[in-house]
Structure formats: structure tokens, C-alpha cells
Design a protein around this motif. Structure first.
Motif, PDB file in Angstrom:
ATOM      1  N   GLN A  79       0.854  -1.192   0.000  1.00 24.31           N
ATOM      2  CA  GLN A  79       0.000   0.000   0.000  1.00 24.31           C
ATOM      3  C   GLN A  79       0.891   1.243   0.000  1.00 24.31           C
ATOM      4  OE1 GLN A  79      -2.653  -1.932   3.230  1.00 24.31           O
ATOM      5  NE2 GLN A  79      -3.837  -0.215   2.435  1.00 24.31           N
ATOM      6  N   LYS A  80       1.279   1.624  -1.200  1.00 23.00           N
ATOM      7  CA  LYS A  80       2.263   2.703  -1.340  1.00 23.00           C
ATOM      8  C   LYS A  80       1.723   4.037  -0.815  1.00 23.00           C
ATOM      9  CE  LYS A  80       2.821   1.998  -5.840  1.00 23.00           C
ATOM     10  NZ  LYS A  80       3.427   2.089  -7.185  1.00 23.00           N
ATOM     11  N   GLU A  81       0.392   4.183  -0.877  1.00 20.89           N
ATOM     12  CA  GLU A  81      -0.188   5.461  -0.460  1.00 20.89           C
ATOM     13  C   GLU A  81      -0.035   5.688   1.039  1.00 20.89           C
ATOM     14  OE1 GLU A  81      -1.710   2.861  -1.554  1.00 20.89           O
ATOM     15  OE2 GLU A  81      -3.360   2.328  -0.209  1.00 20.89           O
ATOM     16  N   LEU A  82       0.331   4.630   1.777  1.00 16.83           N
ATOM     17  CA  LEU A  82       0.526   4.777   3.215  1.00 16.83           C
ATOM     18  C   LEU A  82       1.934   5.206   3.589  1.00 16.83           C
ATOM     19  CD1 LEU A  82      -1.493   1.795   4.724  1.00 16.83           C
ATOM     20  CD2 LEU A  82      -2.150   4.194   4.527  1.00 16.83           C
ATOM     21  N   ARG A  83       2.798   5.347   2.579  1.00 22.54           N
ATOM     22  CA  ARG A  83       4.152   5.829   2.902  1.00 22.54           C
ATOM     23  C   ARG A  83       4.040   7.191   3.564  1.00 22.54           C
ATOM     24  NH1 ARG A  83       6.587   3.967  -2.858  1.00 22.54           N
ATOM     25  NH2 ARG A  83       7.042   1.808  -2.259  1.00 22.54           N
ATOM     26  N   GLY A  84       4.673   7.331   4.694  1.00 23.08           N
ATOM     27  CA  GLY A  84       4.622   8.582   5.443  1.00 23.08           C
ATOM     28  C   GLY A  84       3.663   8.542   6.602  1.00 23.08           C
ATOM     29  N   LYS A  85       2.746   7.558   6.612  1.00 25.86           N
ATOM     30  CA  LYS A  85       1.810   7.483   7.728  1.00 25.86           C
ATOM     31  C   LYS A  85       1.526   6.057   8.171  1.00 25.86           C
ATOM     32  CE  LYS A  85      -1.713   8.617   4.312  1.00 25.86           C
ATOM     33  NZ  LYS A  85      -2.700   9.598   3.866  1.00 25.86           N
ATOM     34  N   ASP A  86       2.355   5.147   7.751  1.00 30.39           N
ATOM     35  CA  ASP A  86       2.153   3.748   8.090  1.00 30.39           C
ATOM     36  C   ASP A  86       2.767   3.457   9.453  1.00 30.39           C
ATOM     37  OD1 ASP A  86       2.370   0.869   5.838  1.00 30.39           O
ATOM     38  OD2 ASP A  86       1.441   1.105   7.801  1.00 30.39           O
ATOM     39  N   GLU A  87       2.466   2.290   9.988  1.00 34.45           N
ATOM     40  CA  GLU A  87       3.126   1.846  11.221  1.00 34.45           C
ATOM     41  C   GLU A  87       4.452   1.202  10.864  1.00 34.45           C
ATOM     42  OE1 GLU A  87      -0.763   0.223  13.255  1.00 34.45           O
ATOM     43  OE2 GLU A  87       1.037  -0.749  14.071  1.00 34.45           O
ATOM     44  N   TRP A  88       5.354   1.192  11.825  1.00 32.39           N
ATOM     45  CA  TRP A  88       6.657   0.576  11.603  1.00 32.39           C
ATOM     46  C   TRP A  88       6.769  -0.739  12.366  1.00 32.39           C
ATOM     47  CZ3 TRP A  88       9.674   2.299   7.847  1.00 32.39           C
ATOM     48  CH2 TRP A  88       9.487   3.623   7.404  1.00 32.39           C
TER      49      TRP A  88
END
Lengths: 306, 874, 210
Positions: B134-143
Motif C-alpha cells: 500500500q504505497k499510499e501509506l508511505r509517510g503514515k504507516d506503522e513501523w
């Protein structure tokens, strides 16, 4: 405003109200014994006297909340020689102790009257010293908004205004109690109560007058000061304007309007119910007004700083 | 222990053992406190009591940043933890031989290295899958924490898969090149200029590299020092401002030219000339007009040492009409570049322009100096042309107390070659096979080349999004970038944050199939990545290393702490990846880390006190070599100081005194004998008319640059704040924005340090004349909008900035609310767009904006923002 | 006469870099919100349209200067006088220091100080402030801020000696009147310096910086 400053509002209000109540009670008791004898006077005021204790304790507890490090609180009296804050704490503690002793002795009728009178006087003087110390704390050269006569004037005005109305309310409650417990004394008690409330009403109107008269003088002084003083006014009529306005309206209604009706209803018997409600209402209005006023005192102070 | 008490102790000397630091910092997670910092309760107190026994050791630490300084920061290490820092105090301080004192940033480094927000473990995005997930979650995803093996396997397998599917050039290394990828076949590179703006080509082609300032001692003989666009207190931290001050105390008058009466001017300026950003060229032309019409230029100097000033002194083959003088007088275009003409553009009062020109022309000797900021504008080369030309018109070249040329960064006030330098590490470079055989990257100067793979820095995100880029003489060519690879050395190279067009950049990061970085904290480029590898800081380098200060100092830093948590060096990461890519790691790094440092040590040289030549710095014995560690090889040698002493002190600064052998005067030889010592230009002289510059610049294909200085309105310059510049009706973006260096950070580094966020709140500066009609008061939150993005900041309303101009510090880490598109952190590249100009320099200082009062929630104090702690476990 | 240590600040050389602030915070591991040393930037001036070009504005007396202030270690320290717990004392070197083990955190000293020196430490619940790095002095060192100053404008010494050398007027805006607490401080004013109470400028700092 935060927990710390609210705690100071409540400490000073409750503390001053306690001292004021004690003083007003002392005067009421004196004149009541002259009129109807000591026993009637005691019946009028003893329970009210006991009520002062918890209020004062509540105030002292509130003050703990403004300390960042309360475990060291016992150190607060260490600088009695130089610091009005140390003196305030010390007088507060002594007032609580001596006043409490007096209240217990009165309640349990311990010791002779003469001794109780002396102890009562001591407590009263310490109480006055307490309010005086409270006002001196704020008279710092770096606090031009506080460092005026207005501070002790308003502190003592609050003391007597709240003290008087609190005593009035206590007498009304006490009368309801007496009516149930001891109906035979009710008439005499009623007369004493009405007398007291009549004078309390007069006193409230006069004290309101003092508050309203000193206010413009004080504001004028602040405005003339420029700098910090003017900035403080800016806050009062800007950010805190609604507090400023409502505080005056409530005080006017409570001490002035209600005070006037209170005087009227207290003049002759038969209107005790209305008088009682008016007393409670006046007390509540004025208490809220004084709390708001004290809030403004803390919220609009501006310090000499860089 | 006398009158100290246990709480004072806890305040000053709290120590936590490494074991408990690791345990505690994991538990406390969200707070900024760190080892050696403040704690509650008895644990700290007991630790403090124990710590009384261990006095600790002062160790020279690295301050490795691109700040224009680099200074000694010395760490007091107790029980493996740094409890505080100090700066140079190794010799008595004096103006002639000053201590090299560090700034607020370097002094906060222990929070950078030991902060609760250090990246501790390799990690991947929860919603990542090969191809991007889910590339659109880059910047707000969990790590999610992963092992090193897993992380390296992912990176290697994605490299291979993407290379095999899309080709080698589908892997972009933004703003740097990777040794590993170069050895593995190369990467799509990038080029241009950031710090120096348009200066590199003019320096080379107009001035023949004769642009260096003089040595700092000679400034004391100047009668006038002009600092154009300079704020050395921030941009050249360390001694430059202090060196300038010595010149002032010796009697030099200082004139600052700037859109903002900056902090350095408080201590130095006698006069401030206000000027709008991007219009300095017009101001210079107006000055030239005054000088020419009053015959104030040093005609002898111009005739003898320059070409192109007037029709009688043109270079071979040039059109005589294309001379500078006739352009200024308006002989052919009918527009004399009078101070009135200039004032309308640059906002400087015409009488001020005349007085300034008069002074500059007549007061000698004069230092005519500029930072690179005015050249970081669209068509910035025109500024360089005008700056050099007017400077040369005064003849202040090659004389004691006089110089013409930019003087910025660590070179500010420090002319001449290095008096001390480390040796070469001996690690051979690895060229990028896709670079077309030229040096691609910063300062790329071979636009004629037709083989290179790489686009201008400002075009990287467009290239990713649109699948094509400008390849100079080849025009637009296609590309297909599917990976952004940012495993690089150091903490800089935060390209997503530091290149114009952040909003476009975020889209680009979210488009490609894979993004990987290494980092010490979750900076912008890592926030938007799929996989982040925990990097070591130089405080963890096992053998220490070398950093040059200004020309007078060399720093030999030591290891302060073992690598924290699972952090590794870039070298280790590349060697591990090499194995997985089928390369021999020992071929990739034929010289070990230890050997590189040893080579630098052994090869370190220092100037002889008579200035004749360099000599070895360090005496190294056979015992020293054996004890160095890492099985290094070398020969004993004799030098000026012993290895032990150098290692203990960590610093050597060359002692100076007035009149010593190091009072370098730039271009003195040329001035004394121009025939025998020509400058390295086509004509051998300073080229006011420089065809080589025009040809070279035009070859990039972005602008048409004339061979002499001319004012052509830049994109997003003052003209574009108007709907109609002549008529005077303001447009949608009525204010100019330019972006200063800001003292909280070194570019984007240090942005996360809480005490720096507190001291430097990242405020926008605005003049009351612009604030009042917008009902904006000092401290309000405002919304700043440009064509390219929106930003929220608190504002400082003050009269120090030119009306019509606002400024904001560059480098804050973007914190964009995807829904509103508003960046709450104030990253200036959210406002700067992507613009192609000149030789690929980044024109941050030409940008137009609108500013409005913000009626929503005010921005929270930066120092109170939660830290970025991606994984909260032990 | 007893010795009185004092800071000397040359305001003509300060570039507002805050190395002194950070050196102090680092030395004592101070958190956000506690600043024993603060740099105040005082700015002023105005702009008027040019006579010659209508869209050009001309600066009129636009100025700025900075003051680095920690604690004044006053000769008449009001904070020590009014502290109820007697936690603030002045020693034989003239250094005014808070004994945090006695502090009750009532913050009265904060109300008394005209220089914002006592800083409340939220985590510990006590007041804290500059103590002239007296433990460093005892070891023969200098206060951290003095050693940090990049422009070499912050120094210290004996008050009367400094006054003899640099003058005794410290009533410079934005500092308050000196007669309240008699600050032990010596200052060389900036060329644009304005007198206390007559300042036409204002503080440029945002509140969170201080």
C-alpha cells in the motif's frame, strides 16, 4: 489560569472568609449577649463558629496545591524574619489553632467565660494579622499592579463582606435548626437573627460602596502608570472583560440589591422565609463575585520583568 | 559535598549506566530525556551518588555537519554515557589565535546521538509488500521491527528485481551516488548546485578561480567591508563573525546588503542596505550607473586586468556592442539602468543606491564579499556576473585588505589554502557506470556530454512522476524510475525535504515500487520510506576520524560510545548488501575502516611556520602503529606532535600572529604581473564579458544567459507579485518569500532536538506594514500559501525585514496533513516549487506567496511536539 | 567590602546565537521550559515611502540588539528576602543560589524577580536558576556560558572592577529599573541602545523561547 492559581484563589477567599466570619461572629455574639444574655448569644453563634474550622482547613488544603514540592511545605515558616509569606503561613496556622481552640471551648463550654474571651481576642487579632500578611505578600516592587493600597483594602473588604454574609447565612441555617430542636427559644433567636442580618445588610451595602468607589481610583492609577499598569487594564477590559463585568454585576445584585431587600425584610418579624432566601442568595452571589474578582486579581497581574 | 545538596547533584551530574539507559529509554519512550539527562526519583539520585567516584573523561567528539563551521565539541563521558559537553578551551583565547568555539547546534549533539528518537532497529512499513504494497501509506504507516538479515534481504531482492524488470537506470540515488550501486552497475544520478547557487561556473569561467577571499588577518587593514546576503553568525558558525569583528575594531566600516537586517549585523554593521530577494542584479546595475556616469570606476584596473567592460576592451571575437558599460548606460536598449530604474525593482531608495555606490567606488582597500544566497535565485548567474563586474570596477583585487569574490560557509573570512589537512584515506573511488564518464552530481559542468543518466536536482520528482527529464543537449529523454535508494553516509541528504516541491516529492515517493534509507532518526526521507536501516553516527566510529575546521584547524575525533542498539556503519551495510548482490565485499572496500583512518592520520600535513611548504603533522612510532588496532600497516614517521598527544587533545590549530607567513592575498600574483600570472580564464583576465559562461550555461537548456550582466526578471521574482508590474496592481501572491539558513539546524539536521526547537521556534518574519492590513499580530499563527504548497507557522512581526518580503528558515521537516495539504512544520520546500535554471542550481530565494491570519487552532510550540519514535519497545 | 561576582556583557558584539543558552542547558541538563540563561532581542523602528520611488520603502531607525541575561546575583536580592523556606541565599562571593532541597515550589521568587531568573522545573517541582556555575569556579574554571560565547562578549569578574572599566549603567531597554534589586551586572550598551522606560522598541522573542 491553572491549578496553581485556582488554589491561591480558593486559599485566599476561604481564608479571608474564615477570618471575617470569626470577627463578625465575635461582634454579633457581643451585642447578642447584651440584648438577650450569653446563653441566647451562644445558641445563636456556636454552631456557626464550628463551621469556620472546616472552611479554613479547606482553604489551607487548597493552598498545598500551589506548591510544586509539597513534601517541603513545613519549611514555609522558616523565613518569618523577612518574608511575609512565612508570616502568613505562621499566622494562618496559629489562627487555625487558637480559633479552633476557642471554637471547641465555646462548644463544650470549657474554661471560664473570661478565659474564652481572651482566647477569642487573641484569635481575632491573629486573624487580622493573617489577612494583613496576605495582602503584604503581594506588595512587591516588581508587581506594580498589586503594590497599591487597593490590595489590602480589597482583601479586608472581602474579609468583612464574605464574613458577614457567611455569618448571615449560617444564622439563617442555625435558626432553622433551632426551630426544630428548641422551638421555645425560636422567637428570641429570631429577633437576634434579624438584628444581626439587618446590620450585616447595612455592612454589605457599605462594603459594596467601598469596592465600587475604590475601583475607578485604582483603574485610574493603573492607567496613569503606563507600561505594566496599562497592560493590565488591557487584559481586564479585553480578554477578561466578561469576568470583569459579571463580577461587578453579581456583587451589585448580591450586596446591593439583595442587601437592600435584606435590610427591609429584617426590620420586622414575619418575613423570615423571604429573608432567609435572600440571605442565601446574597451570600452565593457575593461569593461568586468575590471568587471572580480574586481570579481577575491573579489573571491580570503583570510583573516588572524584561 | 559542603553546601551542595542531592537535588543539585541530580541536576548537574546525573548519570545512568548504559544498561539502565537502554532499559529506561525503552520504557519511557515518549519523553525527550536521555542518558545523562534529568530523571525523577531516587534512581537518578543514587546513580549520581555513585557517579561521584568516576570523574569521567573528556573526549573529542565529531561535529560532522554541513553548517559552514565544524568545531570542537568535547564530550564528558562517565560510565559510557555523555553527561555534558564543552568546546575548545585548549589554549588561551585571543583574536589572533582564537579558540574554535562551537555553536548551539553542535553543543546539542548528545541529544542527537542519545535521543529517545534514535532509530534503533532495522524496520519496515507494516503495509509494505514487494512491489510497494500500500504505497499510499508511505509517510503514515506503522513501523515493524525486523532483523538485519531480513532487512538486507529485502533491499537486495528489491534491487535485483527492479533492476531486472526496469533496468539499472530505474534506481534513483537522489542528490548523492552510492559506492555499492556504482560497483554493481550504477544508478540514475542527479546533478546541479545547491549551496553555491549559480556561482560555480562564474567562479571558474569569469574569475578563473581567482575568487577566494584573503586571509582573515588582512581584513584588519580594510577600510570598508561589504557583506552581501551574509549572516555569518548562522551560516558560517564558529569564528568568521568574530574574525570580521576584529576588522571592525581595527577601523573597517561594514555595510550589509540584505532583505533582512540580520543578527550578524547587530555586531558588525555600520549600515544596512535593504534589497528585495532576486533583485540584487538591478541594485548592482544601478550602482554601476552611478559609478560610470561619475567616472568613479578604476579604469586602469579594468583596462589592464579585465575584458568586456567597454567597447574598447572586448575579448577576441566578441560583438563590441555587447559590452557592460553600454548596457548600463542604455545605449542600445534605450533604458539607462539608473538608480531610479533600479529602485523600482529592488526596493532600495535611489539616494541610498548612489551613496552606496559612491562609497564602494572610493573607499579603499575594500573587501567586496557575498554569500551564495543571492545566487540561489532563478537566473542567479546574472547576479554573479553583476557582482563580479561591479567589484572589479573598484579595482580592489590582489591588495592587502582588498578582495572581490564570494566568501561563505567555512571559507568566510578564511582565504588561502588549508594550513593543515588530513591525509588521503586511500580508498579508491568507484565511478558510476551510468554517469557517462563525467563527474555527475554537485557542480556537474559537462552539459555537452550525451551519455549521462541523471537529471537536475529540481527535476527528480517530476522525472519520477512523468517518466522523462531534461538531458541538456539531448533535450527531453524518457526514464522509468521505480526505486529510490537513500542508503548514504552521514545524516544529511534528506532530499525529500531539501529539494523544492515537497508535495510533488511525496507523490513521487508514493509512486515508485521501493524506497529504502538508512538514518539516525526518522527524518523526512525515512518517514516516507518502506525500509529504514539504523545508522551509526560518527560518535560511534570505532577508530574515530578527521574533520577539517576552517583552514587553520584539524580535528581528530575519537569514538564516544559503542554503536547504539543495532546501528551499523554505512560500510558494513554496503558490504552485507554486496554479498547478496554477488559482489566481493573486500573488493568494494579494499581498504579497511581502520586503515583509512590511519592513512589520514599518517598523511596529515601542516604548513611550516615560514609558509614555505607542508610537513607531516604527526609523529608515529612502531608502538603507536601496533596499538592503533584494526591490523593497520604503516611506517613510523616524524612530525610536529606525537600521536598520543594528538589523540588526547583531538585538535590541532595552527598558531597565528599578525604578520606571519600565512597572510594570503588572493590574486596578488596576477595583480603584480598579469602577463606572467594570468588567471585561468579563456582570456587570462577577469571576464566581465564571458562568452564561455554564456555558452556553457546555455548548453544546459534551461535559460538563455547573455555574456555580460543584464537584469532579466526571474520567475517568481518581485515582478510576479504583481498582476501588472508597471501598473502596480498586486496579484494572488503579493509577497516575496526567500529562505534563510536558520540557527536551529544545519540545513535539516538537528530539527528534532527539543532544546533547539525551544531556542529557535521556526517563526516566519514579516514587516508590520504587511502584517497590519492582514490583522496579524506578533506571535499569531499564519497560513503561508505559494503556487506549490501551504504552510502554517507562527509569525514574528518586526521591522527588520523589507516590506513586501517574508522569510522562513529552510530545513524544518515537513509534517503534512494529507487531508488539508497543509504542512504544519514550515518546511520551506513545501512553498518552493521545482524550477530549472542555469546550471541546475536551486532557486529557493525567488518565490512568491500570500500570507493570511489563521483562524483555526494555533500551531503548537515546536518544542512541545511529540518526538518521532517509530518503535516503542525495549 | 565583600567580593561580588558579576557578569559583564558587551551588547555591541552579540549576534543572538544562543550558544550561551545551550551551553548552560547542556551543563545542567535542563529540560524544555527551564532556561537559566535567556537571550532577549529588542527591535524597533519603522518604514516610510521613499521620496523618489513610490513603491520603495525606506527604513527609519530600524534597529535590533540582543542581551544575554541569566541571574543578576543582585546586591539586594528580593528573591532571597521573600523566600518563605529560606532556600535562597547569597554567599561570600555574592552568588545568589537556590538550595533546591529546601524549596517548596511556591514560585514566590518568580513573582519577585524583575529578570525572570528563577525558573520552575516542572518535573522536580522546585525553582531553579543560574548559580554562576559555582562548582566550576571552585575547580578554577569559568561559567559554562562564558566559555561558550562565540563572539567573546560574555565575561565575568568582580563587580566594582568591571564597573570601573565599563561603566555602571544597566538601565537599558528592555531591562527594568536597577533600583529594585541592585543587579550585580555590567553592560556595554549597543549603539542603538535605548534607556529603560524610554524604549520605542519591543521584544522580538516568541514567548516559548523564554
Amino acid at each position: 489560569m491553572n491549578l496553581r492559581e485556582w488554589s491561591l484563589v480558593f486559599f485566599t477567599i476561604l481564608g479571608q472568609m474564615s477570618v471575617g466570619s470569626f470577627l463578625v461572629l465575635g461582634v454579633a455574639h457581643f451585642f447578642a449577649s447584651r440584648k438577650k444574655g450569653v446563653e441566647a448569644a451562644d445558641r445563636l453563634s456556636d454552631l456557626a463558629l464550628l463551621a469556620i474550622g472546616p472552611v479554613l482547613i479547606l482553604g489551607l488544603v487548597a493552598s498545598i496545591f500551589h506548591l510544586g514540592n509539597p513534601t517541603n511545605a513545613y519549611r514555609a515558616v522558616a523565613n518569618f524574619g523577612q518574608s511575609w509569606l512565612s508570616r502568613e503561613i505562621l499566622f494562618g496556622v496559629i489562627f487555625a489553632a487558637v480559633g479552633g481552640l476557642y471554637a471547641i471551648m465555646q462548644w463544650r463550654k470549657l474554661g471560664s467565660t473570661a478565659i474564652r474571651v481572651v482566647i477569642g481576642w487573641i484569635a481575632a487579632i491573629v486573624g487580622i494579622a493573617l489577612v494583613y500578611s496576605m495582602s503584604k505578600i503581594y506588595m512587591l516592587e516588581t508587581q506594580p499592579v498589586w503594590n497599591t493600597l487597593m490590595t489590602p483594602v480589597s482583601f479586608f473588604t472581602t474579609t468583612l463582606l464574605l464574613g458577614g454574609l457567611a455569618v448571615g447565612a449560617a444564622f439563617v441555617a442555625n435558626y432553622a435548626y433551632v426551630q426544630r430542636k428548641d422551638p421555645g427559644c425560636a422567637d428570641a433567636q429570631c429577633e437576634l437573627m434579624r438584628d444581626s442580618i439587618r446590620w450585616i445588610a447595612i455592612g454589605s451595602i457599605v462594603l459594596l460602596g467601598i469596592e465600587l468607589l475604590t475601583l475607578p481610583i485604582y483603574l485610574g492609577y493603573l492607567a496613569a502608570d503606563g507600561g505594566v499598569g496599562a497592560a493590565s487594564i488591557g487584559l481586564m477590559i479585553g480578554k477578561f472583560s466578561w469576568v470583569f463585568i459579571f463580577r461587578l454585576i453579581l456583587a451589585f445584585i448580591g450586596a446591593g440589591v439583595f442587601g437592600l431587600f435584606l435590610y427591609q425584610t429584617a426590620l420586622s418579624p414575619g418575613r423570615e422565609k423571604v429573608m432567609g432566601n435572600l440571605t442565601y442568595a446574597a451570600f452565593v452571589f457575593v461569593l461568586i463575585a468575590e471568587i471572580m474578582g480574586r481570579y481577575l486579581f491573579y489573571a491580570t497581574h503583570m510583573q516588572i520583568t524584561i | 559535598m559542603s553546601d551542595k545538596n542531592y537535588l543539585t547533584e541530580a541536576l548537574n551530574e546525573t548519570v545512568v549506566s548504559r544498561r539502565s539507559f537502554l532499559k529506561w529509554s525503552a520504557v519511557v519512550g515518549g519523553t525527550a530525556s536521555l542518558a545523562g539527562g534529568l530523571h525523577l526519583g531516587l534512581e537518578a539520585v543514587e546513580a549520581a551518588a555513585e557517579a561521584q567516584e568516576d570523574p569521567g573523561k573528556w573526549i573529542m567528539a565529531a561535529c560532522w555537519h554541513n553548517c559552514g563551521g565544524r568545531c570542537p565539541n568535547i564530550a564528558l563521558v562517565k560510565d559510557g554515557v555523555v553527561v555534558r559537553q564543552k568546546t575548545d578551551d585548549m589554549h588561551p583565547d585571543s583574536p589572533d589565535y582564537p579558540q574554535q568555539r562551537g555553536c548551539a547546534r553542535g553543543r546539542s549533539q548528545r541529544q542527537q546521538v542519545f535521543g529517545a528518537d534514535r532509530i534503533k532497529y532495522p524496520m519496515k512499513r507494516k503495509n509494505w509488500a514487494p512491489g510497494g504494497g500500500q504505497k499510499e501509506l508511505r509517510g503514515k504507516d506503522e513501523w515493524v521491527r525486523i532483523t538485519w538479515d531480513e532487512a538486507l534481504d529485502i533491499v537486495a531482492s528489491e534491487l535485483i528485481r527492479i533492476r531486472d524488470t526496469y533496468g539499472q537506470a530505474s534506481i534513483l540515488t537522489p542528490r548523492f551516488e552510492s559506492r555499492l550501486l556504482n560497483a554493481w552497475g550504477g544508478s540514475m544520478s542527479s546533478w546541479g548546485v545547491s549551496s553555491e547557487g549559480a556561482f560555480p561556473l562564474p567562479n571558474a569561467l569569469m574569475a578563473g578561480y581567482g575568487n577566494a577571499p584573503n586571509d582573515r588577518m588582512t581584513y584588519r587593514k580594510s577600510r570598508l567591508v561589504v557583506l552581501w546576503g551574509s549572516n555569518p553568525s548562522v551560516s558560517s558558525a564558529g569564528n568568521p563573525a568574530y574574525n570580521y569583528r576584529q576588522a571592525k575594531l581595527a577601523g573597517a566600516k561594514f555595510i550589509f546588503v540584505d532583505p533582512y537586517q540580520n543578527q550578524s549585523s547587530q555586531a558588525l554593521a555600520d549600515e544596512w542596505i535593504p534589497v528585495r530577494p532576486g533583485t540584487d542584479t538591478a541594485l548592482l546595475l544601478g550602482m554601476a550607473y552611478h559609478m560610470i556616469t561619475n567616472d568613479l570606476q578604476d579604469q586602469d584596473f579594468l583596462d589592464k586586468y579585465t575584458v568586456g567592460f567597454d567597447r574598447n576592451h572586448m575579448p577576441e571575437g566578441a560583438d563590441p556592442k555587447e559590452n557592460f558599460k553600454d548596457y548600463v548606460l542604455g545605449t542600445y536598449d534605450g533604458e539607462p539602468k539608473t538608480p531610479e530604474w533600479a529602485s523600482k525593482i529592488c526596493g532600495t531608495d535611489p539616494m541610498t543606491i548612489r551613496h552606496f555606490a559612491q562609497e564602494v567606488a572610493t573607499v579603499k582597500p575594500m573587501v567586496w564579499s557575498s554569500s551564495w544566497a543571492p545566487a540561489r535565485t532563478f537566473r542567479g548567474a546574472q547576479y554573479c556576473q553583476a557582482f563580479y563586474t561591479v567589484g572589479w570596477m573598484t579595482g580592489n583585487v590582489g591588495i592587502d585588505g582588498g578582495s572581490v569574490g564570494p566568501s561563505a560557509h567555512s571559507g568566510a573570512s578564511y582565504g588561502g589554502s588549508s594550513l593543515i589537512r588530513a591525509g588521503s584515506g586511500g580508498l579508491p573511488g568507484v565511478a558510476n557506470p551510468l554517469a557517462g564518464g563525467v563527474s555527475l552530481g554537485y557542480g556537474f559542468s559537462a552539459p555537452e556530454n550525451t551519455e549521462f543518466n541523471g537529471m537536475a536536482y529540481e527535476e527528480m520528482w517530476d522525472a519520477v512522476l512523468n517518466g522523462e527529464y531534461h538531458a541538456t543537449v539531448r533535450g527531453v529523454i524518457p526514464c522509468n524510475i521505480q526505486m529510490i535508494y537513500v542508503i548514504r553516509g552521514g545524516t544529511g541528504s534528506n532530499s525529500l525535504n531539501q529539494v523544492g516541491g515537497i508535495n510533488k516529492g511525496i507523490d513521487a515517493f508514493r509512486k515508485v515500487e521501493f524506497v529504502c534509507t538508512n538514518d539516525i532518526v526518522l527524518s523526512t526521507v525515512s518517514k516516507y520510506a518502506d525500509v529504514v536501516l539504523p545508522a551509526q553516527t560518527p560518535w560511534e566510529d570505532p577508530y574515530g576520524g578527521f574533520l577539517g575546521l576552517n583552514v587553520e584547524g584539524l580535528l581528530y575525533y575519537s569514538q564516544i560510545t559503542e554503536p547504539l542498539f543495532e546501528a551499523k556503519s554505512e560500510e558494513w551495510m554496503e558490504m552485507e548488501l554486496a554479498k547478496r548482490l554477488g559482489l566481493d565485499p573486500n573488493e568494494l572496500y579494499p581498504v579497511s575502516e581502520a586503515q583509512v583512518v590511519f592513512n589520514q592520520l599518517a598523511g596529515a600535513t601542516v604548513a611550516k611556520m615560514d609558509g614555505s611548504s607542508m610537513e607531516p603533522l604527526v609523529t608515529i612510532t612502531a608502538e603507536d602503529i601496533a596499538a592503533f588496532g584494526g591490523d593497520v600497516v604503516g611506517e613510523p614517521q616524524t612530525g610536529r606532535i606525537s600521536y598520543q598527544e594528538f589523540k588526547e587533545r583531538g585538535l590541532y590549530t595552527v598558531p597565528r600572529a599578525p604578520g606571519d607567513a600565512f597572510e594570503f592575498i588572493a590574486n596578488k600574483a596576477f595583480r603584480d604581473d598579469p602577463e606572467a600570472n594570468p588567471v585561468r580564464t579563456a582570456s587570462g583576465k577577469f571576464e566581465i564579458h564571458c562568452q564561455a559562461l554564456a555558452d556553457k550555461t546555455n548548453a544546459y537548456g534551461f535559460i538563455e544567459l547573455p555574456p555580460v550582466a543584464k537584469y532579466v526578471p526571474p520567475a517568481e521574482g518581485v515582478e510576479e507579485t504583481y498582476v501588472d508590474f508597471e501598473g502596480g496592481e498586486k496579484g494572488e501572491y503579493p509577497l516575496q518569500l526567500y529562505t534563510i539558513h536558520y540557527h536551529r539546524r544545519s540545513h535539516s539536521v538537528f530539527n528534532n532536538i527539543l532544546q533547539l526547537r525551544e531556542a529557535f521556534p521556526q517563526e516566519m518574519l514579516m514587516n508590520p506594514i504587511d502584517a497590519e492590513p492582514r490583522n496579524i499580530k506578533h506571535g499569531d499563527t499564519v497560513l503561508i500559501t505559494s503556487r506549490h504548497g501551504k504552510v502554517l507557522r507562527k509569525v514574528s512581526v518586526n521591522p527588520l525585514i523589507v516590506p513586501g518580503v517574508v522569510t522562513l528558515g529552510e530545513g524544518a521537516w515537513v509534517e503534512r496533513d494529507d487531508e488539508t495539504g497543509i504542512d504544519h512544520a514550515g518546511a520551506t520546500n513545501s512553498l518552493n516549487g521545482t524550477q530549472l535554471t542555469g546550471q541546475g542550481e536551486e532557486p529557493w530565494n525567488t518565490c512568491v506567496v500570500q500570507v493570511e491570519k489563521w483562524d483555526g487552532e494555533p500551531v503548537l510550540d515546536d518544542a512541545r511536539w511529540p518526538q518521532r519514535i517509530p518503535i516503542k519497545e525495549a | 567590602m565583600a567580593k561580588q561576582l558579576a557578569f559583564y556583557f558587551d551588547s555591541t558584539a552579540c549576534t543572538d546565537c544562543k550558544a550561551c543558552v545551550i551551553a548552560c542547558k547542556d551543563r545542567s541538563s535542563l529540560p524544555v521550559g527551564v532556561n537559566w540563561r535567556r537571550v532577549y532581542q529588542y527591535v524597533g523602528g519603522s518604514w516610510m515611502p521613499s521620496q523618489y520611488e513610490s513603491r520603495t520603502m525606506v527604513p527609519i531607525n530600524v534597529f535590533s540588539y540582543s542581551l544575554s541575561i541569566a541571574c543578576m546575583h543582585c546586591e539586594k536580592p528580593l528573591c532571597a528576602e521573600i523566600c518563605p523556606a529560606k532556600a535562597i541565599t547569597k554567599d561570600e562571593q555574592g552568588i545568589v543560589a537556590i538550595d533546591t532541597s529546601k524549596c517548596i515550589g511556591c514560585r514566590y521568587c518568580e513573582w519577585a524577580c524583575p529578570y525572570d531568573a528563577p525558573q520552575f522545573h516542572e518535573e522536580l517541582g522546585v525553582m531553579t536558576k543560574c548559580d554562576f556555575c559555582k562548582d566550576l569556579l571552585a575547580q578554577g574554571g569559568n561559567p559554562a556560558c562564558v566559555d561558550a560565547c562565540v563572539m567573546r562578549c560574555l565575561h565575568y569578574g568582580e563587580l566594582e572592577e568591571l564597573r570601573a572599566k565599563y561603566g555602571s549603567n544597566v538601565e537599558i531597554a528592555p531591562l527594568p529599573r536597577a533600583d529594585i534589586t541592585l543587579p550585580a551586572f555590567v553592560l556595554t550598551p549597543h549603539k542603538s541602545a535605548q534607556a529603560t522606560g524610554e524604549g520605542t522598541g519591543w521584544l522580538d522573542n516568541l514567548p516559548e523561547e523564554l
